[in-house]
Design a protein around this motif. Structure first.
Motif, PDB file in Angstrom:
ATOM      1  N   LEU A 235       0.688  -1.298  -0.472  1.00 61.08           N
ATOM      2  CA  LEU A 235      -0.224   0.483   0.202  1.00 61.08           C
ATOM      3  C   LEU A 235       0.903   0.965  -0.156  1.00 61.08           C
ATOM      4  O   LEU A 235       2.393   1.251   0.225  1.00 61.08           O
ATOM      5  N   PRO A 236       0.169   2.363  -0.353  1.00 60.92           N
ATOM      6  CA  PRO A 236       1.065   3.555  -1.028  1.00 60.92           C
ATOM      7  C   PRO A 236       1.388   4.033   1.014  1.00 60.92           C
ATOM      8  O   PRO A 236       1.279   3.774   2.144  1.00 60.92           O
ATOM      9  N   PRO A 237       3.142   4.918   0.646  1.00 61.44           N
ATOM     10  CA  PRO A 237       3.444   5.446   2.198  1.00 61.44           C
ATOM     11  C   PRO A 237       2.826   6.395   2.518  1.00 61.44           C
ATOM     12  O   PRO A 237       1.686   7.239   2.063  1.00 61.44           O
ATOM     13  N   PHE A 238       2.305   6.647   3.854  1.00 60.50           N
ATOM     14  CA  PHE A 238       2.152   8.218   4.080  1.00 60.50           C
ATOM     15  C   PHE A 238       2.851   9.267   3.852  1.00 60.50           C
ATOM     16  O   PHE A 238       3.933   8.616   3.756  1.00 60.50           O
ATOM     17  N   TRP A 240       4.953  11.596   5.526  1.00 62.28           N
ATOM     18  CA  TRP A 240       5.870  12.203   5.887  1.00 62.28           C
ATOM     19  C   TRP A 240       6.667  10.548   5.844  1.00 62.28           C
ATOM     20  O   TRP A 240       7.694  10.159   6.520  1.00 62.28           O
ATOM     21  N   GLU A 241       5.960   9.807   5.485  1.00 61.50           N
ATOM     22  CA  GLU A 241       6.703   8.449   5.274  1.00 61.50           C
ATOM     23  C   GLU A 241       7.936   8.086   4.246  1.00 61.50           C
ATOM     24  O   GLU A 241       8.893   7.548   4.136  1.00 61.50           O
TER      25      GLU A 241
ATOM     26  N   ARG B 172      -2.715   2.136   7.998  1.00 62.82           N
ATOM     27  CA  ARG B 172      -3.368   1.644   6.404  1.00 62.82           C
ATOM     28  C   ARG B 172      -3.871   0.452   6.666  1.00 62.82           C
ATOM     29  O   ARG B 172      -4.953   0.561   5.773  1.00 62.82           O
ATOM     30  N   ARG B 206      -0.697  13.214  14.173  1.00 62.70           N
ATOM     31  CA  ARG B 206      -1.204  13.297  13.110  1.00 62.70           C
ATOM     32  C   ARG B 206      -2.611  13.190  12.451  1.00 62.70           C
ATOM     33  O   ARG B 206      -3.524  12.234  12.872  1.00 62.70           O
ATOM     34  N   PHE B 216      -4.534   9.766  -2.144  1.00 60.87           N
ATOM     35  CA  PHE B 216      -3.490   8.811  -1.673  1.00 60.87           C
ATOM     36  C   PHE B 216      -4.782   7.698  -1.119  1.00 60.87           C
ATOM     37  O   PHE B 216      -4.435   6.399  -1.271  1.00 60.87           O
ATOM     38  N   THR B 219      -5.613   5.954  -4.514  1.00 61.42           N
ATOM     39  CA  THR B 219      -4.724   4.569  -4.888  1.00 61.42           C
ATOM     40  C   THR B 219      -4.637   3.810  -3.482  1.00 61.42           C
ATOM     41  O   THR B 219      -4.334   2.313  -4.057  1.00 61.42           O
ATOM     42  N   LEU B 220      -4.711   4.306  -2.434  1.00 62.04           N
ATOM     43  CA  LEU B 220      -4.999   2.783  -1.365  1.00 62.04           C
ATOM     44  C   LEU B 220      -5.668   1.221  -1.839  1.00 62.04           C
ATOM     45  O   LEU B 220      -5.736   0.353  -1.777  1.00 62.04           O
ATOM     46  N   ARG B 223      -4.690   0.128  -5.304  1.00 59.50           N
ATOM     47  CA  ARG B 223      -3.585  -1.244  -4.536  1.00 59.50           C
ATOM     48  C   ARG B 223      -4.019  -2.428  -3.547  1.00 59.50           C
ATOM     49  O   ARG B 223      -3.877  -4.089  -4.181  1.00 59.50           O
TER      50      ARG B 223
END
Lengths: 249, 249
Positions: A235-238, A240-241, B172, B206, B216, B219-220, B223
């Motif tokens: 899965l896509p990173p946040f 800030w990661e 996630r 956060r 985001f 995409t999540l 994916r």
């Protein structure tokens, strides 16, 4: 509780059911909820059942009796899947009425069924038959049907089941849906019965009864958990990661 | 309907909530179900709410009022998370009683909450507060809590959430659980709010509010669907798909 499902893909029909029944949490038994009726070369039916066990047993017994006694209407002489669903719905309502007439405790005698199969050159079909005796069928937009404890296992079906899926992939997906439900709700339990019917075969199809000790079924559960962890890793990173690269010096 | 969840991992706490409320299917609104209370450096709370909107708004308003008026007991002077849960449970029961006393239509005023957070050097904790005013907390064996429409999103949590999981992976996973629930039940809807609290930070953490158009979040979801299809492809084949090799000639 119970969980049963069917999936209709171009290649055929998938039937999957658990085998746990309970009358209270301290009275748990194993009963098959999958019932097949076949006249090879002419027609094939699989009936999945949920709800009051006396009702579902009564319905199955009556279907069998009507065939044995060559009644005016029975599963082997009805001309279409829709009429077969109507017939099962009628019997379901009748068996419930009989029980209600004897009841003194306001008991819930309801039962729900999925009837799937194929008659001669008709397209295979699946029908959900409600306690009220009425019924709906699947569609290309909604190619799966579920009865019983349906929620835990629905997301995977929502994302995956489509008419183009291969028969075996749909069967694995059904097993995953069942496996997830059994993990989340102890009133749904093994053995898991799986039946794979190939379009136009007009025969019994492939049948598996899977216990929790079964190597194939265990491997399937383990690999699925591993696959989910991998899917999670992909899965896509946040934001800030994954900080943007520093501008070149 | 509503879906809210928390996960407690070693690195901190994850809070996730949908924003759809409905009074009948033809009266749908957006309300945040995530409420934060923070005294930086001393304590942090996040309260997630499900149930009757008048009750949940009444509870949140009362918590705020007790702080503003420096009542004998309020969120910023309670010595422990357990006592904070008890205080919220008491207010929840009281607000419901007030509403019942005015009711003429046997209305359901119930509300359920998850209160999570950390006070000073205490270990972070999460509590589920029932309509009855009592409460339970998470454990290492059961590190997540859910309220509202909990079933669709539970299997992924059952398989994945454990105390060792990283804070971001747990976040996630919470989003996937929410995404699956939103796909399967239209009464759970966007925006999705996500709050990630880091153990011992004693600050707000956060915060993300994700609409369905958010790149985001989109995409999540995509994916994840792809990852599930890959996981499905990796499952073991049925015996007939993988015939044993013929014995050597």
């Amino acid at each position: 509780m119970t969980y049963c499902l069917t999936a209709h893909v171009t290649g055929g029909l998938i039937f999957c059911s658990d085998s746990r029944t309970n009358a209270g949490t301290d009275n748990v038994s194993i009963y098959s909820k999958m019932h097949t009726f076949c006249w090879p070369g002419d027609r094939f039916f699989c009936l999945l059942s949920a709800g009051n066990l006396a009702t579902t047993q009564g319905v199955v017994k009556r279907l069998q009796q009507d065939m044995d006694q060559n009644a005016a209407i029975h599963l082997l002489n009805l001309p279409s899947m829709a009429e077969a669903a109507d017939y099962v719905g009628l019997i379901n309502a009748e068996i419930q009425r009989n029980q209600v007439s004897r009841d003194t405790a306001n008991t819930n005698f309801e039962a729900t069924f999925i009837l799937g199969g194929q008659i001669a050159a008709e397209i295979p079909a699946t029908y959900m038959i409600y306690p009220q005796g009425n019924y709906i069928h699947e569609s290309a937009d909604h190619p799966f049907l579920q009865i019983g404890e349906i929620k835990y296992g629905k997301p995977i079906l929502d994302r995956v089941i489509s008419p183009e899926l291969s028969l075996e992939a749909a069967a694995r997906c059904a097993l995953v849906s069942m496996n997830s439900t059994m993990r989340s709700n102890v009133t749904v339990g093994p053995p898991v019965e799986l039946l794979i019917y190939e379009t136009n075969s007009l025969q019994m199809g492939r049948y598996l009864s899977l216990t929790e000790e079964d190597r194939f079924y265990r491997t399937l559960g383990e690999r699925w958990s591993q696959g989910l962890l991998r899917a999670l890793d992909d899965l896509p990173p946040f934001s800030w990661e994954n900080p943007p690269l520093a501008p070149p010096a």
